[in-house]
Design an enzyme around this catalytic site. Structure first.
Site, PDB file in Angstrom:
ATOM      1  N   ILE A  29       0.675  -1.340  -0.018  1.00 14.09           N
ATOM      2  CA  ILE A  29       0.069   0.097   0.000  1.00 14.09           C
ATOM      3  C   ILE A  29       0.827   1.323   0.137  1.00 14.09           C
ATOM      4  CG2 ILE A  29      -2.052  -1.125   0.896  1.00 14.09           C
ATOM      5  CD1 ILE A  29      -1.334   0.402   3.549  1.00 14.09           C
ATOM      6  N   ASN A  84      13.950  -7.682   4.724  1.00 11.62           N
ATOM      7  CA  ASN A  84      14.522  -7.450   5.982  1.00 11.62           C
ATOM      8  C   ASN A  84      14.082  -8.626   7.066  1.00 11.62           C
ATOM      9  OD1 ASN A  84      15.039  -4.840   5.081  1.00 11.62           O
ATOM     10  ND2 ASN A  84      13.184  -4.183   5.257  1.00 11.62           N
ATOM     11  N   GLN A  91      13.041  -4.768   9.529  1.00  9.24           N
ATOM     12  CA  GLN A  91      11.679  -5.542   9.539  1.00  9.24           C
ATOM     13  C   GLN A  91      10.533  -4.914  10.375  1.00  9.24           C
ATOM     14  OE1 GLN A  91      12.069  -9.727  10.419  1.00  9.24           O
ATOM     15  NE2 GLN A  91      10.108 -10.372   9.408  1.00  9.24           N
ATOM     16  N   HIS A  97       8.704 -11.807   4.117  1.00  8.05           N
ATOM     17  CA  HIS A  97       7.998 -11.297   3.024  1.00  8.05           C
ATOM     18  C   HIS A  97       9.129 -10.615   2.282  1.00  8.05           C
ATOM     19  CE1 HIS A  97       7.807  -7.882   5.918  1.00  8.05           C
ATOM     20  NE2 HIS A  97       7.942  -7.079   4.879  1.00  8.05           N
ATOM     21  N   HIS A  99      10.082  -7.848  -0.880  1.00  8.51           N
ATOM     22  CA  HIS A  99       9.597  -6.734  -1.549  1.00  8.51           C
ATOM     23  C   HIS A  99      10.196  -6.842  -2.999  1.00  8.51           C
ATOM     24  CE1 HIS A  99       8.392  -3.923   1.721  1.00  8.51           C
ATOM     25  NE2 HIS A  99       9.325  -4.827   2.444  1.00  8.51           N
TER      26      HIS A  99
END
Length: 133
Positions: A29, A84, A91, A97, A99
């Site tokens: 987002i 991270n 993080q 996750h 990116h």
């Protein structure tokens, strides 16, 4: 329950770019650049230190697939893959996750994400562009 687990369980809406039984890819987002996407294992794993090899393979197979999908639809020049692990590494969500951050010829990413207000109209427009046939 962490925010990504809530997204995986559809308790929080997201802009899905890809989904299978094990992995979810959504537009971030914050959109550091157009098409900034997060690839998330559905299995809750806090960081790389808790990651098993099979889940890692599944995540990075999706990273490859989604990165190529984004490049074919958004026409960027280069890409950053960023992950991270732990608070000292930056993080901020304790669910592993990756990116995918497209880099366009006229944009320069400064590492260290900027806090930006979400623009949900642009997010929806970008998702439609990525998902078009």
């Amino acid at each position: 329950m962490c925010v990504f687990c809530k997204i995986i369980n559809s308790e929080i809406p997201s802009s899905k770019v890809y989904e299978d039984d094990d992995v979810l890819a959504i537009l971030d987002i914050s959109q550091q650049t157009k098409g900034h996407t997060l690839v998330i294992p559905k299995k809750h794993v806090e960081n790389i230190f808790e990651m098993d090899e099979e889940t890692m393979k599944k995540v990075y197979n999706v990273v490859l697939k989604v990165t190529n999908q984004l490049k074919n639809k958004l026409y960027f020049e280069n890409v950053n893959l960023l992950n991270n692990n732990g608070p000292l590494a930056g993080q901020s969500v304790n669910h592993y996750h990756v990116h995918i951050i497209p880099q366009y010829s006229n944009e320069q990413l400064q590492f260290g994400f900027k806090d930006k207000e979400p623009d949900f109209d642009k997010l929806s427009e970008t998702l439609n562009q990525i998902m078009s046939k």
